[in-house]
Design an enzyme around this catalytic site. Structure first.
Site, PDB file in Angstrom:
ATOM      1  N   GLY A 137     -34.456  -8.139 -12.184  1.00  0.00           N
ATOM      2  CA  GLY A 137     -34.000  -8.528 -10.857  1.00  0.00           C
ATOM      3  C   GLY A 137     -34.093 -10.035 -10.717  1.00  0.00           C
ATOM      4  CD  GLN A 162     -36.982 -14.805  -8.580  1.00  0.00           C
ATOM      5  OE1 GLN A 162     -36.216 -13.856  -8.483  1.00  0.00           O
ATOM      6  NE2 GLN A 162     -37.985 -14.830  -9.440  1.00  0.00           N
ATOM      7  CB  CYS A 175     -42.622 -12.703 -10.383  1.00  0.00           C
ATOM      8  SG  CYS A 175     -41.419 -13.584  -9.360  1.00  0.00           S
ATOM      9  CG  LEU A 176     -37.680 -13.465 -14.232  1.00  0.00           C
ATOM     10  CD1 LEU A 176     -36.171 -13.405 -14.045  1.00  0.00           C
ATOM     11  CD2 LEU A 176     -38.045 -13.504 -15.721  1.00  0.00           C
ATOM     12  CG  HIS A 210     -40.529  -8.270  -7.112  1.00  0.00           C
ATOM     13  ND1 HIS A 210     -41.743  -8.468  -7.745  1.00  0.00           N
ATOM     14  CD2 HIS A 210     -39.796  -9.385  -7.373  1.00  0.00           C
ATOM     15  CE1 HIS A 210     -41.724  -9.643  -8.358  1.00  0.00           C
ATOM     16  NE2 HIS A 210     -40.561 -10.223  -8.140  1.00  0.00           N
ATOM     17  CD  GLU A 211     -35.851  -9.111  -7.443  1.00  0.00           C
ATOM     18  OE1 GLU A 211     -35.870 -10.291  -7.047  1.00  0.00           O
ATOM     19  OE2 GLU A 211     -36.336  -8.757  -8.533  1.00  0.00           O
ATOM     20  CG  HIS A 240     -38.426 -13.168  -4.716  1.00  0.00           C
ATOM     21  ND1 HIS A 240     -39.339 -14.175  -4.953  1.00  0.00           N
ATOM     22  CD2 HIS A 240     -38.454 -12.390  -5.838  1.00  0.00           C
ATOM     23  CE1 HIS A 240     -39.892 -14.000  -6.154  1.00  0.00           C
ATOM     24  NE2 HIS A 240     -39.377 -12.917  -6.712  1.00  0.00           N
TER      25      HIS A 240
END
Ligand code: GNR
Ligand code: NI
Length: 178
Positions: free
Chosen positions: A46, A51, A94-95, A136-137, A140
């Site tokens: 994702g 991000q 998480c990236l 999670h997304e 963000h």
């Protein structure tokens, strides 16, 4: 298509409340395509617009495994309209927090309404990894990161490790004046 740089915490854009997308055109569609390419390259399951430094309510996802056919989702202005009482715990990463992982508990099932890249309304009934990832997304998009769901002790450990690792990589993730 382009691979965009992914912001690493702590970065102020990762803490912003993102604004809804008010019209869906070629600019938005290109951004979603670039986000998917960036996500696949990372690789990740994702990626949310903040991000890559864009504070708009857009995200992409694909939870298909490497050897399966891709199942890309392009999601604009998502809203969680229902969440189960039942919770589900999953070890999240998480990236924007490279190589950091922690168990996070969230509703096991959620219903999400959103607009696709044509502007059509869609409804997604999510469970399992899909439910984990979409929550999670969407977090963000509200400036919430997975570390906000864990104890301050664990969060402190992760931020310290991240800082150390970024220094070792020779990245300082400095905030620029503009
Ligand atoms: O690639 C990712 N993997 C992942 C694993 C467990 C729970 C959530 C995620 S999302 C993450 C990519 C990312 O940072 N999205 O914002
Ligand atoms: Ni993330």
């Amino acid at each position: 298509m382009a691979i965009l740089p992914i912001l690493v915490a702590p970065h102020p854009v990762l803490r912003k409340k993102c604004v809804p997308v008010d019209s869906i055109g070629d600019t938005e569609r290109k951004l979603l395509d670039d986000m998917l390419e960036t996500m696949y390259d990372a690789p990740g399951i994702g990626l949310a617009a903040p991000q890559i430094g864009v504070a708009k309510r857009m995200l992409v996802m694909d939870i298909a495994r490497a050897n399966d056919a891709p199942t890309p989702l392009k999601i604009i202005n998502p809203e969680i309209t229902a969440a189960s009482e039942e919770l589900y715990s999953y070890e999240e990463g998480c990236l924007s927090y490279p190589e950091q992982y922690a168990d996070v508990k969230r509703p096991a099932k959620v219903t999400v309404t959103y607009l696709d890249e044509t502007g059509a309304e869609q409804v997604l009934e999510a469970e399992g990894l899909t439910a984990v990832c979409i929550q999670h997304e969407i977090d963000h998009l509200d400036g919430i990161n997975f570390v906000d769901h864990i104890s301050s002790l664990k969060r402190g450990m992760i931020m310290r490790r991240l800082k150390k690792e970024q220094a070792r990589m020779g990245k300082n993730n400095k905030v620029t004046a503009d």
